[in-house]
Design a protein around this motif. Structure first.
Motif: not given
Length: 231
Positions: A134-143, A177-189, A198-202
């Motif tokens: 999902k992340y790769a699809r949304s960023h693959r054409q972004t320089k 909620n506004s930046h869920q894709d970004f937060i998803d990638e950050v907390i992939d740890d 964490l995403i649903k109920d901070f």
């Protein structure tokens, strides 16, 4: 059934109950059902478990072609250039070091060894794969420069929220909620115990709340270093 440890399985079941099967119940209803050991609560727990299994199988089925594609990308002596080219793309595409290592492991060693190296169950591997694709699809054409600029804007917004003494958990939840894709990638740890919670109920994410703050600071430092290296 899904090969999760007991803590993760309990957390997932509790969230599924609260979000769906017990959504219409009041706190008093739940308390009374627990005290009286009511059958109506038992069957909701039973079917919440079935819901989780069904959803997991559905997601796995949807992603099976992607999983087969990536899992089959073993290094081939006859075609090493494609693997090398893919490996070169990973640092520009993924800022998270753990994600970069995971993708690199798939390309170099395949699915089975990657699962062993990262101590993943089949379900955990499939969930990770969904997020990465999902992340790769949304960023693959972004320089890269524009991607960095977007991340800097998000992190600047985060800094403003953190600097405001009146910021509440609800404000942070709105940001997530506004930046869920970004937060998803950050907390992939591995430090984050319950990523979905964490995403649903901070507000009720326990120590994961503070780990998020630390990971956001780390992400900003990495981006600053990258800017210096590119200058």
């Amino acid at each position: 059934m899904l090969h999760d440890n007991i803590e993760t399985a309990s957390q997932e079941l509790l969230l599924e109950l609260l979000d769906h099967r017990l959504k219409s119940w009041s706190n008093d209803d739940v308390t009374l059902a627990v005290q009286r050991d009511l059958p109506s609560l038992k069957w909701r727990i039973k079917y919440a478990r079935k819901d989780l299994v069904r959803l997991s199988h559905r997601d796995a089925t949807r992603e099976v072609e992607k999983a087969q594609m990536l899992a089959g990308m073993e290094p081939q002596p006859s075609n090493p250039d494609e693997v090398l080219e893919a490996l070169k793309l990973i640092p520009d595409l993924f800022s998270n070091a753990n994600t970069r290592d995971w993708c690199g492991s798939i390309l170099r060693f395949g699915q089975k060894e990657t699962m062993a190296r990262f101590n993943q169950s089949p379900r955990q591997f499939a969930n990770k794969l969904v997020k990465v694709c999902k992340y790769a699809r949304s960023h693959r054409q972004t320089k890269k420069p524009s991607s960095n600029a977007k991340e800097l804007h998000i992190l600047s917004e985060w800094d403003s929220i953190m600097a405001d003494p009146d910021t509440s958990d609800n404000d942070i939840q709105a940001f997530i909620n506004s930046h869920q894709d970004f937060i998803d990638e950050v907390i992939d740890d591995p430090q984050v115990a319950y990523q979905s919670h964490l995403i649903k109920d901070f507000a009720h994410a326990g120590k994961d709340k503070y780990i998020l703050v630390n990971l956001m600071a780390k992400r900003e430092q990495e981006l600053d270093r990258r800017k210096i290296d590119n200058e």
